[in-house]
Design a protein around this motif. Sequence first.
Motif, PDB file in Angstrom:
ATOM      1  N   VAL A 173       6.969 -16.373  -3.423  1.00 26.40           N
ATOM      2  CA  VAL A 173       7.532 -16.071  -4.749  1.00 26.40           C
ATOM      3  C   VAL A 173       6.471 -15.440  -5.646  1.00 26.40           C
ATOM      4  CG1 VAL A 173       8.635 -17.040  -6.814  1.00 26.40           C
ATOM      5  CG2 VAL A 173       9.238 -17.929  -4.543  1.00 26.40           C
ATOM      6  N   ILE A 174       5.284 -16.034  -5.683  1.00 22.42           N
ATOM      7  CA  ILE A 174       4.208 -15.523  -6.549  1.00 22.42           C
ATOM      8  C   ILE A 174       3.765 -14.133  -6.101  1.00 22.42           C
ATOM      9  CG2 ILE A 174       1.814 -15.919  -7.301  1.00 22.42           C
ATOM     10  CD1 ILE A 174       2.477 -18.955  -7.259  1.00 22.42           C
ATOM     11  N   ASP A 175       3.639 -13.930  -4.780  1.00 21.95           N
ATOM     12  CA  ASP A 175       3.240 -12.613  -4.268  1.00 21.95           C
ATOM     13  C   ASP A 175       4.272 -11.543  -4.624  1.00 21.95           C
ATOM     14  OD1 ASP A 175       0.939 -13.666  -3.272  1.00 21.95           O
ATOM     15  OD2 ASP A 175       1.571 -13.706  -1.176  1.00 21.95           O
ATOM     16  N   THR A 176       5.552 -11.927  -4.559  1.00 25.87           N
ATOM     17  CA  THR A 176       6.620 -10.978  -4.911  1.00 25.87           C
ATOM     18  C   THR A 176       6.537 -10.622  -6.401  1.00 25.87           C
ATOM     19  OG1 THR A 176       8.016 -11.972  -3.206  1.00 25.87           O
ATOM     20  CG2 THR A 176       9.116 -10.555  -4.803  1.00 25.87           C
ATOM     21  N   MET A 177       6.244 -11.624  -7.219  1.00 26.76           N
ATOM     22  CA  MET A 177       6.088 -11.371  -8.655  1.00 26.76           C
ATOM     23  C   MET A 177       4.941 -10.390  -8.900  1.00 26.76           C
ATOM     24  SD  MET A 177       6.613 -15.248 -10.101  1.00 26.76           S
ATOM     25  CE  MET A 177       6.425 -14.915 -11.869  1.00 26.76           C
ATOM     26  N   LYS A 178       3.855 -10.550  -8.110  1.00 24.03           N
ATOM     27  CA  LYS A 178       2.706  -9.636  -8.243  1.00 24.03           C
ATOM     28  C   LYS A 178       3.113  -8.220  -7.856  1.00 24.03           C
ATOM     29  CE  LYS A 178      -0.986 -13.005  -7.445  1.00 24.03           C
ATOM     30  NZ  LYS A 178      -1.750 -13.662  -6.380  1.00 24.03           N
ATOM     31  N   GLU A 179       3.824  -8.114  -6.726  1.00 23.39           N
ATOM     32  CA  GLU A 179       4.269  -6.793  -6.253  1.00 23.39           C
ATOM     33  C   GLU A 179       5.121  -6.087  -7.299  1.00 23.39           C
ATOM     34  OE1 GLU A 179       6.337  -7.470  -2.539  1.00 23.39           O
ATOM     35  OE2 GLU A 179       4.555  -8.461  -1.726  1.00 23.39           O
ATOM     36  N   LYS A 180       5.924  -6.862  -7.990  1.00 23.33           N
ATOM     37  CA  LYS A 180       6.820  -6.277  -8.993  1.00 23.33           C
ATOM     38  C   LYS A 180       6.123  -6.053 -10.336  1.00 23.33           C
ATOM     39  CE  LYS A 180      11.226  -7.983  -7.159  1.00 23.33           C
ATOM     40  NZ  LYS A 180      11.901  -6.685  -7.057  1.00 23.33           N
ATOM     41  N   GLY A 181       4.841  -6.432 -10.401  1.00 22.90           N
ATOM     42  CA  GLY A 181       4.081  -6.234 -11.630  1.00 22.90           C
ATOM     43  C   GLY A 181       4.505  -7.147 -12.771  1.00 22.90           C
ATOM     44  N   MET A 182       5.100  -8.312 -12.418  1.00 18.47           N
ATOM     45  CA  MET A 182       5.621  -9.210 -13.455  1.00 18.47           C
ATOM     46  C   MET A 182       4.908 -10.565 -13.473  1.00 18.47           C
ATOM     47  SD  MET A 182       9.260  -9.998 -11.533  1.00 18.47           S
ATOM     48  CE  MET A 182       9.876 -11.293 -12.584  1.00 18.47           C
ATOM     49  N   ARG A 183       3.930 -10.738 -12.589  1.00 23.28           N
ATOM     50  CA  ARG A 183       3.278 -12.047 -12.477  1.00 23.28           C
ATOM     51  C   ARG A 183       2.644 -12.498 -13.791  1.00 23.28           C
ATOM     52  NH1 ARG A 183       1.730 -16.062 -13.252  1.00 23.28           N
ATOM     53  NH2 ARG A 183       0.299 -17.460 -12.160  1.00 23.28           N
ATOM     54  N   ASP A 184       2.004 -11.544 -14.485  1.00 23.40           N
ATOM     55  CA  ASP A 184       1.278 -11.919 -15.707  1.00 23.40           C
ATOM     56  C   ASP A 184       2.186 -12.221 -16.894  1.00 23.40           C
ATOM     57  OD1 ASP A 184      -0.984 -11.595 -14.244  1.00 23.40           O
ATOM     58  OD2 ASP A 184      -1.469  -9.598 -15.004  1.00 23.40           O
TER      59      ASP A 184
END
Length: 233
Positions: A173-184
């Motif tokens: 889930v966290i890696d996918t958020m990073k890929e989508k540029g939304m983690r931060d």
Amino acid sequence: MADEQDIILSELDDEELVLQMHDDLYDGLKEEIEEGVRILLDRGWQPYDVLTKALVGGMTIVGIDFRDGILFVPEVLLAANAMKGGMAILKPLLAETGAPKVGKMVIGTVKGDIHDIGKNLVGMMMEGAGFEVVDLGINNPVEKYIEALEREDADILGMSALLTTTMPYMKVVIDTMKEKGMRDDYIVLVGGAPLNEEFGKAIGADAYCRDAAVAVQTAKDFMSRKHNKLAAG
């Protein structure tokens, strides 16, 4: 000594009533909490004041005693259920008055995992602390988390797992958020029996919370930092 049943809530002054509601919350007395909320509203209290002083004030005591091992999960669930009764009356009124929200959390158990007692407890305690909580339930694939975060305009993502086999899905889930540029854009909190702080760090979560009381405190800390940043910016 007077029997507990002899207390007539409507005869107490505001201060006594709030203290009595703290006691009633602690004891998980839902009907008494609902009655107390109605009495305070009838006396002209603002919904937000009822929420913070009577309900959140009471749940804070519950949270501290849960953290310190004085109260256990069944008692906390009862207290949270009583709180929910009061919240049901206040929610529509809070929406009308545009009361300030502490923050919004999307929470759910990860894919492959159907355990929800811990998650439910965190959700209830977060609501008890004045957060808005969107509970996705159990067995959530990454798409469901992402969709909910965007749809709900949330501040926090909470993920729980009770199995060592489902823990690694949190990283997905966290890696996918990073890929989508939304983690931060989100604060990510993780919890569950087999997890620890090292695991939380390794998968890139903001924090590992060992129980519901810690989750609430951590969420509050992160949100106040976020608000301070916005104010400074």
